[in-house]
Write a protein that holds these residues in place. Structure first.
Motif, PDB file in Angstrom:
ATOM      1  N   MET A 176      -8.408   1.985   7.335  1.00  0.00           N
ATOM      2  CA  MET A 176      -7.119   1.507   7.817  1.00  0.00           C
ATOM      3  C   MET A 176      -6.751   2.259   9.092  1.00  0.00           C
ATOM      4  SD  MET A 176      -3.404   1.597   5.939  1.00  0.00           S
ATOM      5  CE  MET A 176      -3.324   3.378   6.163  1.00  0.00           C
ATOM      6  N   SER A 177      -6.701   1.560  10.202  1.00  0.00           N
ATOM      7  CA  SER A 177      -6.434   2.238  11.473  1.00  0.00           C
ATOM      8  C   SER A 177      -5.442   1.463  12.324  1.00  0.00           C
ATOM      9  CB  SER A 177      -7.742   2.426  12.246  1.00  0.00           C
ATOM     10  OG  SER A 177      -8.353   1.172  12.504  1.00  0.00           O
ATOM     11  N   ALA A 178      -4.579   0.675  11.682  1.00  0.00           N
ATOM     12  CA  ALA A 178      -3.588  -0.107  12.422  1.00  0.00           C
ATOM     13  C   ALA A 178      -2.202   0.141  11.864  1.00  0.00           C
ATOM     14  CB  ALA A 178      -3.926  -1.598  12.337  1.00  0.00           C
ATOM     15  N   LEU A 179      -1.227   0.247  12.755  1.00  0.00           N
ATOM     16  CA  LEU A 179       0.172   0.421  12.387  1.00  0.00           C
ATOM     17  C   LEU A 179       0.987  -0.696  13.016  1.00  0.00           C
ATOM     18  CD1 LEU A 179       0.606   4.265  12.987  1.00  0.00           C
ATOM     19  CD2 LEU A 179       0.485   3.118  10.760  1.00  0.00           C
ATOM     20  N   ASP A 180       1.870  -1.297  12.231  1.00  0.00           N
ATOM     21  CA  ASP A 180       2.755  -2.336  12.745  1.00  0.00           C
ATOM     22  C   ASP A 180       4.197  -1.955  12.452  1.00  0.00           C
ATOM     23  OD1 ASP A 180       3.293  -5.138  13.767  1.00  0.00           O
ATOM     24  OD2 ASP A 180       4.179  -5.271  11.767  1.00  0.00           O
ATOM     25  N   ARG A 239      -3.209  -7.419 -10.524  1.00  0.00           N
ATOM     26  CA  ARG A 239      -2.537  -8.603 -10.017  1.00  0.00           C
ATOM     27  C   ARG A 239      -2.091  -8.405  -8.574  1.00  0.00           C
ATOM     28  NH1 ARG A 239       0.932 -11.434 -14.905  1.00  0.00           N
ATOM     29  NH2 ARG A 239      -0.679 -11.214 -16.498  1.00  0.00           N
ATOM     30  N   ALA A 240      -1.607  -7.207  -8.241  1.00  0.00           N
ATOM     31  CA  ALA A 240      -1.189  -6.929  -6.868  1.00  0.00           C
ATOM     32  C   ALA A 240      -2.371  -7.023  -5.912  1.00  0.00           C
ATOM     33  CB  ALA A 240      -0.538  -5.550  -6.787  1.00  0.00           C
ATOM     34  N   GLN A 241      -3.504  -6.485  -6.330  1.00  0.00           N
ATOM     35  CA  GLN A 241      -4.701  -6.559  -5.487  1.00  0.00           C
ATOM     36  C   GLN A 241      -5.112  -8.009  -5.261  1.00  0.00           C
ATOM     37  OE1 GLN A 241      -7.232  -3.893  -7.853  1.00  0.00           O
ATOM     38  NE2 GLN A 241      -7.449  -2.596  -6.034  1.00  0.00           N
ATOM     39  N   ALA A 242      -5.068  -8.815  -6.308  1.00  0.00           N
ATOM     40  CA  ALA A 242      -5.470 -10.221  -6.180  1.00  0.00           C
ATOM     41  C   ALA A 242      -4.525 -10.974  -5.255  1.00  0.00           C
ATOM     42  CB  ALA A 242      -5.499 -10.875  -7.557  1.00  0.00           C
ATOM     43  N   ALA A 243      -3.218 -10.768  -5.422  1.00  0.00           N
ATOM     44  CA  ALA A 243      -2.246 -11.449  -4.569  1.00  0.00           C
ATOM     45  C   ALA A 243      -2.444 -11.062  -3.109  1.00  0.00           C
ATOM     46  CB  ALA A 243      -0.830 -11.111  -5.024  1.00  0.00           C
ATOM     47  N   PHE A 244      -2.737  -9.785  -2.880  1.00  0.00           N
ATOM     48  CA  PHE A 244      -2.970  -9.307  -1.515  1.00  0.00           C
ATOM     49  C   PHE A 244      -4.233  -9.925  -0.926  1.00  0.00           C
ATOM     50  CE2 PHE A 244      -4.998  -5.985   1.211  1.00  0.00           C
ATOM     51  CZ  PHE A 244      -4.094  -6.044   2.268  1.00  0.00           C
ATOM     52  N   ARG A 245      -5.305  -9.955  -1.687  1.00  0.00           N
ATOM     53  CA  ARG A 245      -6.569 -10.495  -1.159  1.00  0.00           C
ATOM     54  C   ARG A 245      -6.468 -11.987  -0.875  1.00  0.00           C
ATOM     55  NH1 ARG A 245      -9.683 -12.084   1.453  1.00  0.00           N
ATOM     56  NH2 ARG A 245     -11.952 -11.823   1.531  1.00  0.00           N
ATOM     57  N   VAL A 246      -5.799 -12.733  -1.759  1.00  0.00           N
ATOM     58  CA  VAL A 246      -5.664 -14.178  -1.567  1.00  0.00           C
ATOM     59  C   VAL A 246      -4.784 -14.493  -0.373  1.00  0.00           C
ATOM     60  CG1 VAL A 246      -4.855 -16.313  -2.632  1.00  0.00           C
ATOM     61  CG2 VAL A 246      -6.098 -14.655  -3.997  1.00  0.00           C
ATOM     62  N   ALA A 247      -3.898 -13.581  -0.013  1.00  0.00           N
ATOM     63  CA  ALA A 247      -3.028 -13.805   1.154  1.00  0.00           C
ATOM     64  C   ALA A 247      -3.837 -14.014   2.433  1.00  0.00           C
ATOM     65  CB  ALA A 247      -2.062 -12.637   1.326  1.00  0.00           C
ATOM     66  N   TYR A 248      -5.051 -13.494   2.472  1.00  0.00           N
ATOM     67  CA  TYR A 248      -5.908 -13.686   3.647  1.00  0.00           C
ATOM     68  C   TYR A 248      -6.372 -15.131   3.793  1.00  0.00           C
ATOM     69  CZ  TYR A 248      -6.409  -8.696   4.708  1.00  0.00           C
ATOM     70  OH  TYR A 248      -6.155  -7.388   5.073  1.00  0.00           O
ATOM     71  N   GLN A 249      -6.213 -15.923   2.728  1.00  0.00           N
ATOM     72  CA  GLN A 249      -6.650 -17.324   2.750  1.00  0.00           C
ATOM     73  C   GLN A 249      -5.485 -18.297   2.907  1.00  0.00           C
ATOM     74  OE1 GLN A 249      -9.779 -15.391   2.484  1.00  0.00           O
ATOM     75  NE2 GLN A 249     -10.197 -17.566   2.324  1.00  0.00           N
ATOM     76  N   ASP A 308       5.659   2.444   2.236  1.00  0.00           N
ATOM     77  CA  ASP A 308       6.562   3.329   1.507  1.00  0.00           C
ATOM     78  C   ASP A 308       5.858   4.058   0.364  1.00  0.00           C
ATOM     79  OD1 ASP A 308       8.545   2.470   3.169  1.00  0.00           O
ATOM     80  OD2 ASP A 308       9.400   1.026   1.751  1.00  0.00           O
ATOM     81  N   GLU A 309       4.853   3.412  -0.245  1.00  0.00           N
ATOM     82  CA  GLU A 309       4.154   4.001  -1.379  1.00  0.00           C
ATOM     83  C   GLU A 309       2.664   4.124  -1.052  1.00  0.00           C
ATOM     84  OE1 GLU A 309       4.931   2.016  -5.070  1.00  0.00           O
ATOM     85  OE2 GLU A 309       6.951   1.448  -4.444  1.00  0.00           O
ATOM     86  N   PRO A 310       2.208   5.330  -0.669  1.00  0.00           N
ATOM     87  CA  PRO A 310       0.796   5.520  -0.306  1.00  0.00           C
ATOM     88  C   PRO A 310      -0.184   5.087  -1.394  1.00  0.00           C
ATOM     89  CG  PRO A 310       2.093   7.416   0.361  1.00  0.00           C
ATOM     90  CD  PRO A 310       3.005   6.551  -0.456  1.00  0.00           C
ATOM     91  N   ALA A 311       0.166   5.316  -2.673  1.00  0.00           N
ATOM     92  CA  ALA A 311      -0.745   4.929  -3.758  1.00  0.00           C
ATOM     93  C   ALA A 311      -0.904   3.414  -3.804  1.00  0.00           C
ATOM     94  CB  ALA A 311      -0.217   5.445  -5.093  1.00  0.00           C
ATOM     95  N   HIS A 312       0.203   2.695  -3.615  1.00  0.00           N
ATOM     96  CA  HIS A 312       0.153   1.228  -3.595  1.00  0.00           C
ATOM     97  C   HIS A 312      -0.686   0.754  -2.418  1.00  0.00           C
ATOM     98  CE1 HIS A 312       1.404  -2.931  -3.856  1.00  0.00           C
ATOM     99  NE2 HIS A 312       1.962  -2.880  -2.673  1.00  0.00           N
ATOM    100  N   LEU A 313      -0.529   1.386  -1.273  1.00  0.00           N
ATOM    101  CA  LEU A 313      -1.295   1.016  -0.085  1.00  0.00           C
ATOM    102  C   LEU A 313      -2.786   1.230  -0.325  1.00  0.00           C
ATOM    103  CD1 LEU A 313      -1.041   0.024   2.840  1.00  0.00           C
ATOM    104  CD2 LEU A 313      -0.865   2.415   3.551  1.00  0.00           C
ATOM    105  N   GLY A 314      -3.120   2.345  -0.945  1.00  0.00           N
ATOM    106  CA  GLY A 314      -4.519   2.611  -1.259  1.00  0.00           C
ATOM    107  C   GLY A 314      -5.097   1.600  -2.221  1.00  0.00           C
ATOM    108  N   GLU A 315      -4.278   1.158  -3.180  1.00  0.00           N
ATOM    109  CA  GLU A 315      -4.718   0.135  -4.127  1.00  0.00           C
ATOM    110  C   GLU A 315      -5.045  -1.165  -3.411  1.00  0.00           C
ATOM    111  OE1 GLU A 315      -3.021  -2.271  -8.084  1.00  0.00           O
ATOM    112  OE2 GLU A 315      -1.667  -1.118  -6.800  1.00  0.00           O
ATOM    113  N   LEU A 316      -4.215  -1.538  -2.450  1.00  0.00           N
ATOM    114  CA  LEU A 316      -4.434  -2.784  -1.726  1.00  0.00           C
ATOM    115  C   LEU A 316      -5.694  -2.719  -0.874  1.00  0.00           C
ATOM    116  CD1 LEU A 316      -0.801  -3.736  -0.646  1.00  0.00           C
ATOM    117  CD2 LEU A 316      -2.057  -4.339  -2.736  1.00  0.00           C
ATOM    118  N   VAL A 317      -5.917  -1.590  -0.235  1.00  0.00           N
ATOM    119  CA  VAL A 317      -7.138  -1.436   0.566  1.00  0.00           C
ATOM    120  C   VAL A 317      -8.371  -1.637  -0.305  1.00  0.00           C
ATOM    121  CG1 VAL A 317      -8.526   0.191   1.911  1.00  0.00           C
ATOM    122  CG2 VAL A 317      -6.057   0.056   2.287  1.00  0.00           C
ATOM    123  N   GLY A 318      -8.287  -1.213  -1.567  1.00  0.00           N
ATOM    124  CA  GLY A 318      -9.400  -1.375  -2.491  1.00  0.00           C
ATOM    125  C   GLY A 318      -9.682  -2.813  -2.859  1.00  0.00           C
TER     126      GLY A 318
END
Length: 256
Positions: free
Chosen positions: A1-5, A197-207, A219-229
């Motif tokens: 992860m190397s982008a900030l918005d 479920r959060a990971q799946a919703a995040f991945r499907v968002a790309y489609q 706001d939540e680094p652990a949640h962010l790390g989960e999504l990257v996974g």
């Protein structure tokens, strides 16, 4: 992860200063995007497409960040458009030209459009409206068919290619919203059992629609790390296509 918005109006219009102070010397190591279009006023944030104010906002962004942003989005231009197509097209063209000029002057690396509701924009795009490099739109399972179709129509109107569209708000506001306890987005993955479920919703968002990046809160680094996974997950293309069909059928039914 190397982008900030980020955006000019986040954190009470202090986001750029806070980010520069928190990131310090690390900030140049990130691809940095921000947004302009909202301005502080006596009754809160107000939206404006005035070209001079937009150009000045890009200058101030570079100053407050301590570096030129790699990408500056025109933030929700639909908020200042009028019912008149001619006036709206002229306003959009001038606003885009202001960001195009800022890019040419080296105040940012590129410019784009970030729109929460793109439905009014495709009919406004013609040769008078400069072409952005990137389009950011809402993405994910909670986005309606009209918004998805409008985003794709806007990409086509500007002739933008694959990779030029980014997504935002993949959870429709919160990954803890009740809808994610009732619906299981893992059915849209080939190996859904290995993800949350959060990971799946995040991945499907790309489609939904087809985007090359999805912006989420930090706001939540652990949640962010989960999504990257979740990025290694493989969407079930047929399920996503069927879902798009169901969304369009529902929209047609509502329109009758």
């Amino acid at each position: 992860m190397s982008a900030l918005d980020t955006s000019t109006n986040y954190l009470g219009f202090r986001s750029h200063e806070v980010l520069a102070r928190a990131a310090g010397d690390l900030l140049p190591k990130f691809h940095l995007s921000t947004k302009v279009g909202y301005f502080p006023g006596s009754s809160g944030a107000g939206h404006c497409l005035d070209p001079e104010r937009l150009h000045t906002a890009v200058e101030e962004a570079a100053r407050d960040l301590g570096r030129e942003p790699d990408l500056v989005f025109l933030h929700n231009p639909e908020h200042s458009l009028t019912p008149s197509t001619a006036r709206s097209r002229e306003a959009l063209a001038k606003a885009c030209a202001a960001l195009d000029s800022a890019t040419s002057r080296g105040l940012c690396g590129a410019w784009g459009i970030a729109t929460w509701d793109p439905t009014a924009l495709p009919p406004l795009v013609d040769a008078s409206v400069p072409t952005p490099s990137t389009l950011m739109v809402r993405a994910g399972l909670l986005v309606g068919a009209g918004t998805l179709d409008a985003a794709e129509a806007l990409m086509e109107a500007w002739g933008l290619g694959t990779g030029a569209m980014w997504g935002m708000s993949p959870f429709g506001g919160s990954a803890n919203a009740p809808v994610w306890a009732r619906a299981d987005p893992r059915v849209f993955l080939r190996d859904g059992g290995g993800y949350s479920r959060a990971q799946a919703a995040f991945r499907v968002a790309y489609q939904l629609p087809d985007v090359s990046a999805v912006a989420v809160g930090t706001d939540e680094p652990a949640h962010l790390g989960e999504l990257v996974g979740a990025l290694d997950a493989v969407p079930e293309e047929q399920a996503v296509t069927k879902y798009r069909t169901l969304l369009r059928d529902r929209l047609r039914t509502q329109s009758v």
